[in-house]
Design an enzyme around this catalytic site. Sequence first.
Site, mmCIF file in Angstrom:
data_model
loop_
_atom_site.group_PDB
_atom_site.id
_atom_site.type_symbol
_atom_site.label_atom_id
_atom_site.label_comp_id
_atom_site.label_asym_id
_atom_site.label_seq_id
_atom_site.Cartn_x
_atom_site.Cartn_y
_atom_site.Cartn_z
ATOM 1 N N ASP A 75 -49.576 -29.363 62.634
ATOM 2 C CA ASP A 75 -49.081 -28.933 63.931
ATOM 3 C C ASP A 75 -49.454 -29.861 65.087
ATOM 4 O O ASP A 75 -48.664 -30.109 65.982
ATOM 5 C CB ASP A 75 -49.623 -27.527 64.209
ATOM 6 C CG ASP A 75 -49.066 -26.932 65.487
ATOM 7 O OD1 ASP A 75 -47.836 -26.851 65.602
ATOM 8 O OD2 ASP A 75 -49.863 -26.572 66.371
ATOM 9 N N ASP A 78 -54.944 -30.724 64.415
ATOM 10 C CA ASP A 78 -55.583 -29.986 63.322
ATOM 11 C C ASP A 78 -54.681 -30.035 62.080
ATOM 12 O O ASP A 78 -53.709 -30.776 62.049
ATOM 13 C CB ASP A 78 -55.857 -28.542 63.753
ATOM 14 C CG ASP A 78 -54.587 -27.835 64.189
ATOM 15 O OD1 ASP A 78 -53.510 -28.478 64.186
ATOM 16 O OD2 ASP A 78 -54.643 -26.647 64.527
ATOM 17 N N TYR A 219 -29.809 -16.749 65.070
ATOM 18 C CA TYR A 219 -28.865 -17.484 64.242
ATOM 19 C C TYR A 219 -27.765 -18.114 65.079
ATOM 20 O O TYR A 219 -27.249 -19.176 64.756
ATOM 21 C CB TYR A 219 -28.269 -16.543 63.201
ATOM 22 C CG TYR A 219 -27.428 -17.234 62.165
ATOM 23 C CD1 TYR A 219 -27.903 -18.354 61.489
ATOM 24 C CD2 TYR A 219 -26.160 -16.762 61.864
ATOM 25 C CE1 TYR A 219 -27.120 -18.973 60.534
ATOM 26 C CE2 TYR A 219 -25.382 -17.381 60.910
ATOM 27 C CZ TYR A 219 -25.866 -18.488 60.245
ATOM 28 O OH TYR A 219 -25.091 -19.103 59.310
ATOM 29 N N GLU A 469 -54.720 -33.153 73.320
ATOM 30 C CA GLU A 469 -54.190 -32.904 71.974
ATOM 31 C C GLU A 469 -52.668 -33.127 71.946
ATOM 32 O O GLU A 469 -51.938 -32.574 72.755
ATOM 33 C CB GLU A 469 -54.513 -31.476 71.516
ATOM 34 C CG GLU A 469 -54.091 -31.227 70.077
ATOM 35 C CD GLU A 469 -54.624 -29.914 69.512
ATOM 36 O OE1 GLU A 469 -54.931 -28.999 70.299
ATOM 37 O OE2 GLU A 469 -54.732 -29.814 68.274
#
Length: 507
Positions: A75, A78, A219, A469
């Site tokens: 992700d 990590d 969808y 990050e």
Amino acid sequence: MMNSRRVFPAFILVLTIIDASLAFDYSEAVDKSLLFFEAQRSGKLPGTQRVKWRGDSGLYDGYQQKVNLVGGYYDAGDHVKFGLPMAYSVTMLSWGAIEYGRNMMDLNQMGHVLNAIKWGTDYFIKAHSQPNVLWGQVGDGDSDHYCWERAEDMTTPRTAYKLDTEHPGSDLAGETAAAMAAAAIAFRPYNSSYSDLLLVHAKQGTFHGLNAVCKRVLYIIGLLGKMNCCGRQHGCIEQPKTFSWDNKYAASMGGTGWAVKEFSWDNKYAGVQILLSKVLIDGDGGAYTATLKQYQAKADYFACACNQKNAGYNAPLTPGGLLYLHEWNNMQYAASAAFLLVVYSDYLSAAKSVLKCPHANVQPQELLMFAKSQACLDLIKADYILGKNPKSMSYMVGYGQNYPIHVHHRGASIASISVLHSVVGCVQGFDAWYRRPEASPNVVHGGLVGGPDKNDNFEDDRSSYEQTEPTLSGTAPLVGLFSKLHSINSHYAAGPTPTKGQSNSCE
Ligand SMILES: *[C@@H]1O[C@H](CO)[C@@H](O)[C@H](O)[C@H]1NC(C)=O
């Protein structure tokens, strides 16, 4: 306003030429952002892997659960494979490829874009191990974050979580289905059998064992894209069918009523609102025109707020001009908003339409800004990402001369497995590498970090994970965004006058 439009193109052209010396190399930004997806790969790496400091990892994911869950993406800094942001990222890569595939081909990047999508969708296919089963996550945040180790050394539990008829999760199932549907469109011109395979999974994912309303809303993101791609004349989607739910559910699901301020892996309404606006803009609203107008009002709210043209709420900006919504990984919202606005601007300008924002003095609505100028405004935001900011820092790692070098990323911060063969243990990683003051040994090229705080300040420190990050979801919209911006630059570089009706000029 209308009259001044005639002189505007020349004015912008001059500005652009002046700005050319400061112009950012968007093709490099596209190239780098795609490298980030290679750095985040889990599983067995192919011979074509360009990010050489990475090695094979996660080769037993799913083994305990008796299902093959090898592959997919880590992700961020990590090693958890979170289904929801991964699916969002694949959707954004695919949406970018659908809108700006031509630009990606001009940049010779289409192959890499398709590979980046496929690394995700091959994993989703595995994770969708039975029609009613979807594995939604491998690894868990708590135990993963307890260690600081390379993916190649991973010792943390690879707990896997699944959705099935007893454990419903329509948001994740819908999002994964939308990612596969969008990827099916992106792949259609290049590999129709893979595209067909993705569609089979997308349809199963949406029509089995899920909340009936949610699955349809999600969808539709894929279906609308499919409609755009194939063209209605090919009859790939019958419009009435696509919209049969619309009036009934649009309001109760919040799509028409919810004015949103951010677009992210956690909230995609603004994307739906802009996609549905396209149907209206293109004159295809038919019996659903009234409902679609409500969607477009919300799309306009989002776009006007970003551009500070709303009557009430306007998106907060840092003094340096960056959209600022959250302390933690704020940059992802700036990146996704920039992508959406460029797309919306294209939809509007292709139809010679305009963005209607409320007047600042609460006078009757009037046309304040031509949609094309959105893209120009966006140029500024995107340039903030690449270095046009008070810190003169690129928040895309490895781009330019000045970028974060203490990125909160396990793999980047520890010597490569190809250099340091011995295992770096769970806690050892913290002592020997995380707290090390030196620059990280590996550059995680292309990763978009969390970015500066509300005052444009940035702490290049591994422990400031809110700021340093890099994430999949932040980086994914950049591929399409920078492909588009590159084409605008080339457009100006190539010709003396912007062509009328060209959607990518900024007149
Ligand atoms: C198309 O995709 C299928 C399924 O992944 C793959 O086996 C095949 O090699 C691909 N074809 C081409 C021409 O890339």
